[in-house]
Design a protein around this motif. Structure first.
Motif, short mmCIF file in Angstrom:
data_model
loop_
_atom_site.label_atom_id
_atom_site.label_comp_id
_atom_site.label_asym_id
_atom_site.label_seq_id
_atom_site.Cartn_x
_atom_site.Cartn_y
_atom_site.Cartn_z
N ARG A 93 0.92 -1.24 0.10
CA ARG A 93 0.03 -0.26 -0.15
C ARG A 93 0.69 1.23 0.17
O ARG A 93 0.44 2.05 -0.74
CB ARG A 93 -0.96 -0.10 1.19
N PRO A 94 1.84 1.35 0.89
CA PRO A 94 2.70 2.72 0.82
C PRO A 94 3.18 2.79 -0.61
O PRO A 94 3.61 4.15 -0.94
CB PRO A 94 3.75 2.61 1.68
N TRP A 117 -4.81 17.62 0.34
CA TRP A 117 -3.94 17.79 1.46
C TRP A 117 -4.08 16.60 2.42
O TRP A 117 -3.19 16.06 2.89
CB TRP A 117 -3.96 19.18 2.00
N MET A 118 -5.32 16.35 2.68
CA MET A 118 -5.65 15.22 3.50
C MET A 118 -5.21 14.10 3.15
O MET A 118 -4.56 13.11 4.09
CB MET A 118 -7.19 15.22 3.75
N PHE A 119 -5.28 13.59 2.04
CA PHE A 119 -4.99 12.46 1.45
C PHE A 119 -3.16 12.37 1.36
O PHE A 119 -2.78 11.25 1.63
CB PHE A 119 -5.51 12.15 0.03
N GLN A 121 -1.66 13.79 3.64
CA GLN A 121 -1.23 13.44 5.14
C GLN A 121 -1.54 11.81 5.36
O GLN A 121 -0.82 11.25 6.21
CB GLN A 121 -2.26 14.16 5.97
N PHE A 122 -2.45 11.42 4.62
CA PHE A 122 -2.69 9.78 4.68
C PHE A 122 -1.44 9.00 4.58
O PHE A 122 -1.03 8.10 5.07
CB PHE A 122 -3.74 9.26 3.92
N TYR A 123 -0.72 9.51 3.57
CA TYR A 123 0.45 9.00 3.04
C TYR A 123 1.92 9.54 3.51
O TYR A 123 3.03 9.05 3.48
CB TYR A 123 0.82 9.26 1.63
N GLY A 124 1.56 10.33 4.81
CA GLY A 124 2.68 10.70 5.63
C GLY A 124 3.39 11.62 4.91
O GLY A 124 4.77 11.96 5.25
N ILE A 125 3.13 12.47 3.87
CA ILE A 125 3.90 13.41 3.17
C ILE A 125 3.83 14.69 3.87
O ILE A 125 3.07 15.19 4.44
CB ILE A 125 3.44 13.65 1.54
N PRO A 126 5.08 15.13 4.11
CA PRO A 126 4.99 16.42 5.06
C PRO A 126 4.52 17.53 4.34
O PRO A 126 4.32 17.65 3.24
CB PRO A 126 6.72 16.67 5.23
N ARG B 3 4.53 10.78 12.57
CA ARG B 3 4.61 10.43 11.09
C ARG B 3 3.95 9.02 11.15
O ARG B 3 3.81 8.37 9.98
CB ARG B 3 5.73 10.87 10.09
N ARG B 8 -1.11 9.36 12.22
CA ARG B 8 -1.73 10.17 11.31
C ARG B 8 -3.08 9.66 10.79
O ARG B 8 -3.82 10.54 10.79
CB ARG B 8 -0.69 10.31 10.03
N VAL B 101 -6.90 1.90 0.09
CA VAL B 101 -5.64 1.53 -0.48
C VAL B 101 -4.43 2.49 0.15
O VAL B 101 -3.17 1.94 -0.15
CB VAL B 101 -5.80 2.12 -2.20
#
Ligand SMILES: Nc1ncnc2c1ncn2[C@@H]1O[C@H](COP(=O)(O)OP(=O)(O)OP(=O)(O)O)[C@@H](O)[C@H]1O
Ligand SMILES: [Mg+2]
Lengths: 350, 284
Positions: A93-94, A117-119, A121-126, B3, B8, B101
């Motif tokens: 998934r990542p 922006w929220m999505f 954040q879901f992926y941990g992007i600063p 993070r 998160r 996903v």
């Protein structure tokens, strides 16, 4: 296992992947099985823009759902970015993202920017990096001026563009696009295709698996194309190689004027005529005819004259993926889809 | 840590949940919805109490049922807040597949989505209690409130309700369109068994075990004891147990519930993946 050794260079690999859906039958309590995918074996190297081309119900979405960990396969295995999609789904998934076309998803109460922006954040992007990427991609796809619009106020097409940015912005190793231009107008579809191409060109290690039922899209975009029909892959190669299969045929487009209905059977039965397709077009009848060789053409024209059909124009056409599909399936893709629409499900089993 | 996928998931879901919960174009309507409605429900209870018992509001029984009813607001709010997100994301926003996903911790994402409902409900509960003290002379004094017990019980209870919500979320994942009000339904069904408005002794003996098996019963008792200790201890149900023993029981039950709900939820997720339900929409 031998497969594990070169898995690293492969973005996607499947081995005898099959999926059967259980569906309710006509009678109460009766369950029937529908084979959506059967023994799919694919190897897609990193860096490739790979296309899955097939009509409605071919199994394209099913394959994408399995590869994106949303659906379990019934049999067989699949790896994405080197990891098993069932056993190591949290490692898959990542590294991936997915966009489906022809739907309006997203949180309508948030603006375009907030949604994205929220999505991110879901992926941990600063956060700052996320804002930069979002801005760049919005500009690339032509949505920057609507960044602060609530997404519920966007047209379907613009919402789809937002969704596309959502998929690309996490810079996935492998990106899945399920009919990304479905439902878009010609102009928007063109922009999206250009966007996809540009994104691929930016970084040679990126991989896309794209599904489509537009021949032209597959031909224009994809490095390699697999033609899928009724859950099976019928052919898989570069568009040029696929077309070489039908290259020896001569394909002509004829526009004829005729008073009485054409006896197309007589034409089809001429020696050397491989396939014939006809449709009415602004007053005339358009014929598309595949010949074993050009020399057969006079025979065709002779037959048309005998039937008192007057030739208005004649054009030789380069073979397209459509011709490849017809050669493999025996029907045009739109004919397959029309038959499906009439409740024809060849892959339904009791 | 900030993070990490777990954190998160929770943080962004809480943010999203708040955006959705507070997305009322009219703040006045928002106030009516989140405060006046529970207050009106408390009002009905007050009238019924008056009519049925003919007693004054400053009796122990009144504080018992008034507080029990007030805190019971959390039961449907938190369980629904957590489980509703599945329907909302799948059917309404059509984002559930993208959530699935993404590299998220789904249980924590769902917990996060419940935070906003927890906050609005806390506000409503506070108003209801202030109303009870101010207008109905309910015996409650700031000086006798056991704050540490109150806070620990509230945190533990919220976690416990969130875990119930997670089980409901799993069921929602499998049942497609039939579970819109599953949280309210469960809260309604359990109301009479949890000692919310009368002690378990009022129930027929064969129904009482249900009450003793529910962590909600222990939690409500703890909340009452933290606020009006003396009054609450006058009721027989848990009079043999100290505050610490009650708390330990609630903690143990929450732990057990935590294990059960995670197992159930993972099992539901597996079935949903097998049946292709994660992106299922009713008008498919
Ligand atoms: N959830 C489901 N339950 C039962 N059958 C399903 C389900 N999803 C898909 N199918 C069936 O599986 C087959 C493949 O469907 P799939 O959606 O993968 O096709 P597709 O190539 O994506 O088609 P389209 O162009 O319509 O999107 C079809 O026959 C479809 O009816
Ligand atoms: Mg599809």
């Amino acid at each position: 296992m031998t497969t594990e050794t070169h898995l690293d260079d492969l973005a996607i690999k499947t081995e005898a992947l099959s999926r059967i859906y259980k569906i309710r039958g006509a009678k109460k309590g009766e369950m029937r099985e529908r084979v959506a995918l059967e023994d799919i074996n694919l190897s897609i190297p990193r860096g490739e823009l790979f296309g899955l081309l097939g009509p409605n119900g071919a199994g394209k979405t099913t394959l994408i759902k399995i590869l994106t960990t949303l659906l379990s396969p019934t049999r067989g295995r699949a790896w994405v970015a080197g990891f098993d999609v069932v056993r190591e789904s949290d490692k898959v998934r990542p590294r991936i993202n997915m966009v489906s076309g022809g739907e309006t998803s997203g949180y309508g109460l948030l603006t375009v920017r907030e949604n994205l922006w929220m999505f991110a954040q879901f992926y941990g992007i600063p956060s700052r990096q996320a804002h930069q990427r979002i801005q760049t991609l919005l500009e690339m796809i032509g949505l920057a001026d609507r960044a602060n619009t609530k997404s519920s106020d966007l047209s379907t097409g613009l919402r789809q563009k937002m969704n596309i940015v959502r998929g690309f912005m996490t810079d996935p190793e492998v990106l899945f696009l399920d009919e990304p231009t479905l439902g878009l107008d010609v102009q928007a579809a063109r922009e999206v295709r250009a966007f996809i191409r540009r994104w691929m060109d930016e970084n040679p290690s990126r991989t896309i698996l794209l599904t489509t039922h537009y021949m032209q899209e597959a031909e224009e975009l994809c490095d390699r194309v697999a033609i899928i029909h009724e859950g099976r892959i019928l052919a898989c190669d570069t568009p040029d190689h696929l077309k070489q299969e039908v290259q020896h045929e001569a394909i002509f487009q004829l526009l004829v004027e005729t008073e009485q209905p054409l006896n197309s059977l007589a034409l089809e039965n001429l020696p050397g005529v491989l396939r014939l397709h006809h449709q009415w077009m602004n007053g005339g009848l358009q014929l598309e005819i595949s010949l074993a060789e050009e020399g057969v053409l006079p025979l065709v024209i002779g037959e048309l004259e005998r039937q008192q059909a007057h030739l208005r124009s004649l054009q030789k056409r380069q073979p397209s993926l459509e011709d490849v599909f017809v050669q493999l399936v025996g029907l045009r893709m739109e004919e397959v889809e029309r038959e499906r629409g009439n409740g024809y499900h060849p892959n339904t089993q009791e | 840590m900030l993070r990490s996928p777990a954190f998160r998931s929770f943080r962004m879901a809480a943010w999203l949940g708040w955006q959705i919960e507070s997305n009322w174009t009219d703040p006045f309507l928002f106030a009516i919805y989140s405060i006046i409605k529970p207050l009106a429900a408390a009002g009905i209870l007050v009238v019924m109490y008056r009519v049925v018992t003919q007693q004054a509001f400053d009796t122990p029984m009144f504080a018992y049922l008034y507080l029990g009813n007030a805190f019971y607001q959390y039961v449907s709010a938190v369980t629904t807040g957590v489980s509703w997100a599945v329907i909302d994301d799948r059917e309404h926003y059509r984002t559930l597949k993208y959530i699935y996903v993404a590299p998220l911790n789904i249980p924590l994402y769902l917990f996060g989505r419940g935070v906003a409902r927890f906050l609005t409900t806390s506000f409503a509960v506070l108003i209801i209690i202030l109303f009870g003290v101010g207008f109905l002379k309910m015996p409650l004094a700031l000086s006798t409130i056991q704050w540490p017990l109150l806070i620990v019980s509230l945190v533990l209870g919220t976690l416990m309700l969130g875990l119930v919500g997670l089980i409901l979320a799993g069921i929602t994942l499998l049942t497609a369109r039939h579970s819109y009000y599953i949280g309210d339904a469960v809260a309604g069904a359990l109301f009479l068994f949890t000692g919310a408005i009368f002690p378990l002794e009022v129930l027929p003996a064969y129904l009482r075990p249900i009450g003793y098996a529910l962590p909600i019963t222990y939690w409500l008792e703890l909340m009452r004891r933290a606020l009006v200790g003396r009054v609450a201890q006058a009721f027989p149900t848990f009079s043999a147990l100290s505050d610490g023993q009650l708390l330990a029981l609630l903690a143990l039950m929450t732990l057990a519930l935590g294990i059960i709900s995670l197992v159930v939820f993972r099992w539901c997720e597996r079935l949903a993946r097998e049946r292709g339900l994660i992106d299922y929409t009713s008008n498919y």
